[in-house]
Design an enzyme around this catalytic site. Sequence first.
Site, PDB file in Angstrom:
ATOM      1  N   ASN A   1       0.744  -1.291   0.153  1.00 39.02           N
ATOM      2  CA  ASN A   1       0.092   0.066  -0.039  1.00 39.02           C
ATOM      3  C   ASN A   1       0.851   1.049   0.084  1.00 39.02           C
ATOM      4  O   ASN A   1       2.071   1.138   0.166  1.00 39.02           O
ATOM      5  CB  ASN A   1      -0.986  -0.085   1.326  1.00 39.02           C
ATOM      6  CG  ASN A   1      -2.196   0.903   1.023  1.00 39.02           C
ATOM      7  OD1 ASN A   1      -2.258   1.568   0.088  1.00 39.02           O
ATOM      8  ND2 ASN A   1      -3.173   0.640   1.998  1.00 39.02           N
ATOM      9  N   PHE A   2       0.267   2.393  -0.117  1.00 40.41           N
ATOM     10  CA  PHE A   2       0.733   3.705  -0.068  1.00 40.41           C
ATOM     11  C   PHE A   2       1.921   3.806  -1.135  1.00 40.41           C
ATOM     12  O   PHE A   2       3.000   4.709  -0.765  1.00 40.41           O
ATOM     13  CB  PHE A   2       1.428   4.095   1.278  1.00 40.41           C
ATOM     14  CG  PHE A   2       0.371   3.878   2.341  1.00 40.41           C
ATOM     15  CD1 PHE A   2       0.186   2.925   3.245  1.00 40.41           C
ATOM     16  CD2 PHE A   2      -0.821   4.812   2.382  1.00 40.41           C
ATOM     17  CE1 PHE A   2      -1.012   2.709   4.162  1.00 40.41           C
ATOM     18  CE2 PHE A   2      -1.788   4.666   3.357  1.00 40.41           C
ATOM     19  CZ  PHE A   2      -1.733   3.692   4.255  1.00 40.41           C
ATOM     20  N   LEU A   3       2.009   3.175  -2.437  1.00 41.83           N
ATOM     21  CA  LEU A   3       2.933   3.579  -3.361  1.00 41.83           C
ATOM     22  C   LEU A   3       2.664   4.908  -4.055  1.00 41.83           C
ATOM     23  O   LEU A   3       1.480   5.250  -4.296  1.00 41.83           O
ATOM     24  CB  LEU A   3       2.569   2.391  -4.573  1.00 41.83           C
ATOM     25  CG  LEU A   3       3.350   2.803  -5.698  1.00 41.83           C
ATOM     26  CD1 LEU A   3       5.130   2.777  -5.722  1.00 41.83           C
ATOM     27  CD2 LEU A   3       3.062   1.740  -6.952  1.00 41.83           C
TER      28      LEU A   3
ATOM     29  N   LYS B   1       8.491   8.029 -14.854  1.00 41.43           N
ATOM     30  CA  LYS B   1      10.021   7.755 -15.441  1.00 41.43           C
ATOM     31  C   LYS B   1      10.223   6.175 -14.890  1.00 41.43           C
ATOM     32  O   LYS B   1      11.284   5.964 -14.762  1.00 41.43           O
ATOM     33  CB  LYS B   1      10.896   8.680 -14.302  1.00 41.43           C
ATOM     34  CG  LYS B   1      11.162  10.165 -14.857  1.00 41.43           C
ATOM     35  CD  LYS B   1      11.431  11.129 -13.632  1.00 41.43           C
ATOM     36  CE  LYS B   1      11.549  12.364 -13.863  1.00 41.43           C
ATOM     37  NZ  LYS B   1      12.224  12.912 -14.998  1.00 41.43           N
TER      38      LYS B   1
ATOM     39  N   LEU C   1       9.583   4.798 -12.291  1.00 43.64           N
ATOM     40  CA  LEU C   1      10.313   4.731 -10.883  1.00 43.64           C
ATOM     41  C   LEU C   1       9.147   3.503 -10.146  1.00 43.64           C
ATOM     42  O   LEU C   1       9.892   2.693  -9.238  1.00 43.64           O
ATOM     43  CB  LEU C   1      10.060   5.987 -10.098  1.00 43.64           C
ATOM     44  CG  LEU C   1      11.369   6.624  -9.708  1.00 43.64           C
ATOM     45  CD1 LEU C   1      11.292   7.922  -8.904  1.00 43.64           C
ATOM     46  CD2 LEU C   1      12.255   5.601  -9.015  1.00 43.64           C
TER      47      LEU C   1
ATOM     48  N   THR D   1      -4.581  -3.239  -3.702  1.00 38.19           N
ATOM     49  CA  THR D   1      -5.885  -2.576  -4.450  1.00 38.19           C
ATOM     50  C   THR D   1      -5.214  -1.636  -5.275  1.00 38.19           C
ATOM     51  O   THR D   1      -4.055  -1.011  -5.325  1.00 38.19           O
ATOM     52  CB  THR D   1      -7.004  -2.174  -3.759  1.00 38.19           C
ATOM     53  OG1 THR D   1      -6.224  -1.083  -2.653  1.00 38.19           O
ATOM     54  CG2 THR D   1      -7.468  -3.409  -2.712  1.00 38.19           C
TER      55      THR D   1
ATOM     56  N   LEU E   1      -6.658  -0.473   3.514  1.00 40.20           N
ATOM     57  CA  LEU E   1      -6.936   0.831   3.979  1.00 40.20           C
ATOM     58  C   LEU E   1      -6.334   1.747   2.690  1.00 40.20           C
ATOM     59  O   LEU E   1      -5.733   1.395   1.763  1.00 40.20           O
ATOM     60  CB  LEU E   1      -6.059   1.288   5.177  1.00 40.20           C
ATOM     61  CG  LEU E   1      -6.309   0.058   6.363  1.00 40.20           C
ATOM     62  CD1 LEU E   1      -5.120   0.356   7.433  1.00 40.20           C
ATOM     63  CD2 LEU E   1      -7.709   0.469   6.662  1.00 40.20           C
TER      64      LEU E   1
HETATM   65  C1  LIG Z   1       5.526 -11.371  -2.858  1.00 40.77           C
HETATM   66  C2  LIG Z   1       5.456  -9.698  -2.490  1.00 40.77           C
HETATM   67  C3  LIG Z   1       4.927  -8.916  -3.664  1.00 40.77           C
HETATM   68  C4  LIG Z   1       4.904  -7.675  -3.259  1.00 40.77           C
HETATM   69  C5  LIG Z   1       4.352  -6.688  -4.619  1.00 40.77           C
HETATM   70  C6  LIG Z   1       3.242  -6.887  -4.938  1.00 40.77           C
HETATM   71  C7  LIG Z   1       2.678  -5.983  -6.057  1.00 40.77           C
HETATM   72  C8  LIG Z   1       2.458  -4.571  -5.577  1.00 40.77           C
HETATM   73  C9  LIG Z   1       2.137  -3.508  -6.597  1.00 40.77           C
HETATM   74  C10 LIG Z   1       1.851  -2.015  -6.112  1.00 40.77           C
HETATM   75  C11 LIG Z   1       0.591  -1.963  -5.694  1.00 40.77           C
HETATM   76  C12 LIG Z   1       0.240  -0.538  -4.798  1.00 40.77           C
HETATM   77  C13 LIG Z   1      -1.160  -0.436  -4.250  1.00 40.77           C
HETATM   78  C14 LIG Z   1      -1.306   0.761  -3.628  1.00 40.77           C
HETATM   79  O1  LIG Z   1      -0.416   1.481  -3.155  1.00 40.77           O
HETATM   80  C15 LIG Z   1      -2.755   1.399  -3.485  1.00 40.77           C
HETATM   81  S1  LIG Z   1      -2.999   2.196  -5.230  1.00 40.77           S
HETATM   82  C16 LIG Z   1      -2.311   3.805  -5.051  1.00 40.77           C
HETATM   83  C17 LIG Z   1      -1.194   4.039  -5.941  1.00 40.77           C
HETATM   84  N1  LIG Z   1      -0.645   5.378  -5.607  1.00 40.77           N
HETATM   85  C18 LIG Z   1      -1.358   6.482  -6.420  1.00 40.77           C
HETATM   86  O2  LIG Z   1      -2.298   6.466  -7.339  1.00 40.77           O
HETATM   87  C19 LIG Z   1      -0.594   7.790  -5.988  1.00 40.77           C
HETATM   88  C20 LIG Z   1      -0.579   8.882  -7.195  1.00 40.77           C
HETATM   89  N2  LIG Z   1       0.199   8.169  -8.089  1.00 40.77           N
HETATM   90  C21 LIG Z   1       1.606   8.070  -8.073  1.00 40.77           C
HETATM   91  O3  LIG Z   1       2.324   8.155  -7.074  1.00 40.77           O
HETATM   92  C22 LIG Z   1       2.066   7.578  -9.463  1.00 40.77           C
HETATM   93  O4  LIG Z   1       1.284   7.666 -10.428  1.00 40.77           O
HETATM   94  C23 LIG Z   1       2.375   5.810  -9.102  1.00 40.77           C
HETATM   95  C24 LIG Z   1       3.605   5.536  -8.154  1.00 40.77           C
HETATM   96  C25 LIG Z   1       0.937   5.107  -8.774  1.00 40.77           C
HETATM   97  C26 LIG Z   1       2.790   5.246 -10.594  1.00 40.77           C
HETATM   98  O5  LIG Z   1       4.121   5.967 -10.858  1.00 40.77           O
HETATM   99  P1  LIG Z   1       4.096   6.687 -12.486  1.00 40.77           P
HETATM  100  O6  LIG Z   1       5.315   7.750 -12.282  1.00 40.77           O
HETATM  101  O7  LIG Z   1       2.748   7.237 -12.591  1.00 40.77           O
HETATM  102  O8  LIG Z   1       4.392   5.329 -13.234  1.00 40.77           O
HETATM  103  P2  LIG Z   1       5.751   4.812 -13.422  1.00 40.77           P
HETATM  104  O9  LIG Z   1       6.685   4.933 -12.539  1.00 40.77           O
HETATM  105  O10 LIG Z   1       6.427   5.579 -15.114  1.00 40.77           O
HETATM  106  O11 LIG Z   1       5.472   3.169 -13.749  1.00 40.77           O
HETATM  107  C27 LIG Z   1       4.488   2.839 -14.776  1.00 40.77           C
HETATM  108  C28 LIG Z   1       4.034   1.603 -14.550  1.00 40.77           C
HETATM  109  O12 LIG Z   1       3.750   1.389 -12.982  1.00 40.77           O
HETATM  110  C29 LIG Z   1       2.382   0.628 -13.337  1.00 40.77           C
HETATM  111  N3  LIG Z   1       1.299   1.458 -12.334  1.00 40.77           N
HETATM  112  C30 LIG Z   1       0.743   2.776 -12.415  1.00 40.77           C
HETATM  113  N4  LIG Z   1       0.059   2.724 -11.207  1.00 40.77           N
HETATM  114  C31 LIG Z   1       0.117   1.366 -10.641  1.00 40.77           C
HETATM  115  C32 LIG Z   1      -0.561   1.138  -9.258  1.00 40.77           C
HETATM  116  N5  LIG Z   1      -1.249   2.001  -8.493  1.00 40.77           N
HETATM  117  N6  LIG Z   1      -0.111  -0.260  -8.886  1.00 40.77           N
HETATM  118  C33 LIG Z   1       0.769  -0.924  -9.326  1.00 40.77           C
HETATM  119  N7  LIG Z   1       1.449  -0.487 -10.611  1.00 40.77           N
HETATM  120  C34 LIG Z   1       0.998   0.487 -11.040  1.00 40.77           C
HETATM  121  C35 LIG Z   1       1.797   0.999 -14.673  1.00 40.77           C
HETATM  122  O13 LIG Z   1       0.794   0.194 -14.932  1.00 40.77           O
HETATM  123  C36 LIG Z   1       3.193   0.746 -15.302  1.00 40.77           C
HETATM  124  O14 LIG Z   1       3.323  -0.464 -15.631  1.00 40.77           O
HETATM  125  P3  LIG Z   1       2.974  -1.503 -17.050  1.00 40.77           P
HETATM  126  O15 LIG Z   1       4.061  -0.672 -17.998  1.00 40.77           O
HETATM  127  O16 LIG Z   1       3.461  -2.727 -16.781  1.00 40.77           O
HETATM  128  O17 LIG Z   1       1.745  -1.215 -17.112  1.00 40.77           O
END
Ligand SMILES: CCCCCCCCCCCCCC(=O)CSCCNC(=O)CCNC(=O)[C@H](O)C(C)(C)COP(=O)(O)OP(=O)(O)OC[C@H]1O[C@@H](n2cnc3c(N)ncnc32)[C@H](O)[C@@H]1OP(=O)(O)O
Length: 389
Positions: A137-139, A148, A150, A173, A389
């Site tokens: 969570n909290f990505l 980029k 990241l 989620t 959450l």
């Molecule tokens: C066995 C243990 C395993 C543990 C790990 C499990 C898995 C946990 C997974 C994490 C679960 C987190 C759950 C959670 O926290 C709850 S969902 C909330 C996520 N956070 C936000 O929405 C905050 C605002 N946005 C940002 O900070 C950025 O936009 C983020 C960081 C979201 C993406 O940064 P960006 O600068 O906009 O994008 P790039 O760096 O250039 O990267 C693009 C790539 O990232 C993929 N992407 C985008 N959003 C995503 C998301 N919400 N989950 C997973 N992947 C996500 C996207 O599909 C693409 O991949 P693709 O090319 O394959 O499509």
Amino acid sequence: QRHKFWETQPVGQFKDLRDASLSEGPIEPPTPISEVKQEPYNLPNLYEWVTCDLSSADTCAEVYNLLSNNYVEDDENMFRFNYSKEFLQWALHPPGYYKTWHIGVRVKSSKKLVAFITGIPARMRVRSEIVSMAEVNFLCVHKKLRSKRLAPVMIKEVTRRVHLENIWQAAYTAGVVLPTPITSCQYWHRSLNPKKLIDVGFSRLGPRMTMSRTLKLYKLPDSPVTPGFRKMELRDVPAVTRLLRAYLLQFVVAPDFDELDVEHWILPKEEVVDSYVVESPEDHEITDFCSFYTLPSSILGHPTHSILKAAYSYYNVATKTPLVQLMNDALIAAKQKDFDVFNALDVMHNETFLKELKYGPGDGKLHYYLYNYRLKQILRPSELGLVLL
Ligand SMILES: CCCCCCCCCCCCCC(=O)CSCCNC(=O)CCNC(=O)[C@H](O)C(C)(C)COP(=O)(O)OP(=O)(O)OC[C@H]1O[C@@H](n2cnc3c(N)ncnc32)[C@H](O)[C@@H]1OP(=O)(O)O
Ligand SMILES: CCOC(=O)c1cnc2ccc(OC)cc2c1SCCC#N
């Protein structure tokens, strides 16, 4: 569309959906800890990894500020989640947590925190299997560092650190569609302060509705109506655990909570989580409980309103009181605490009360995912017994 990163991950892939031969369960086997990458993934030169100790007020404040300014916004940029510091400490310090799973990225020169991702350990039941998982969570990546690539590095690093603890599955989620949701849920909203929701532009006056008619429509009694309805206390933990464990057995995916988990996740914490039990006046048995957590949102760009006070339905179990009556008492309790809105997902049995209690459907969806665990088919939201959450 191409998911260049997610296509490399052990998650259900869209192309697999029609392949019924694939069995349910882990996608990849565990690897010996000695074969897990021992050193962190490479970051772009200017940045460094940091483990964030949320018990440190300074670090907690840095995490709070990063999320408060850069975390999730709705599609119309009307709101941004504004998790409080106390909430973050609660969310990230459950029994058995790992400090090393609270991962930050700083700018080497300025030490500014610019990215964050977390995991917490959770014992999950999937059908009849108990699976140790990480809840991720909290990505968050700072707005100035978006697109980029990241995020994939953050995800690989938290995966690596989870693997080092011999855990191979995760649950998470997202509001975005990724390979591949185990279910997709709908948010529902129950107005408690309709005037404010109209002021900020979230709600609109219905056709042929005046403001006073709208206030009347959403008006609630001054106090809960169920006899024996009271705040949950420490002494209620065993009974609430029994109720919750029995209730969650009916869902395909649900947490396997013990008393320590219930004490952490459900016992009331001021401005973080509220919970109420129904103690039968005759025999003092605990027959029902309800709970909701406090997640305010910043109201973006409004001249007079800056914060939306939102309550989110958490875990609710009704064995004697009708669920609709129990959840109406939850609304009444939330209104007494000056919440503006009460939100709920259509998970568990929630769709049985949403319309009757005057919730309206939201336009956002919440997709649930498992990492390295395949389900044979997608679930209905009512088959899901998990609230993240
Ligand atoms: C066995 C243990 C395993 C543990 C790990 C499990 C898995 C946990 C997974 C994490 C679960 C987190 C759950 C959670 O926290 C709850 S969902 C909330 C996520 N956070 C936000 O929405 C905050 C605002 N946005 C940002 O900070 C950025 O936009 C983020 C960081 C979201 C993406 O940064 P960006 O600068 O906009 O994008 P790039 O760096 O250039 O990267 C693009 C790539 O990232 C993929 N992407 C985008 N959003 C995503 C998301 N919400 N989950 C997973 N992947 C996500 C996207 O599909 C693409 O991949 P693709 O090319 O394959 O499509
Ligand atoms: C008034 C109803 O909407 C919300 O409560 C709300 C508040 N803040 C958000 C911040 C980011 C955000 O990004 C998806 C959504 C909201 C939402 S609607 C979805 C959450 C629920 N229920």
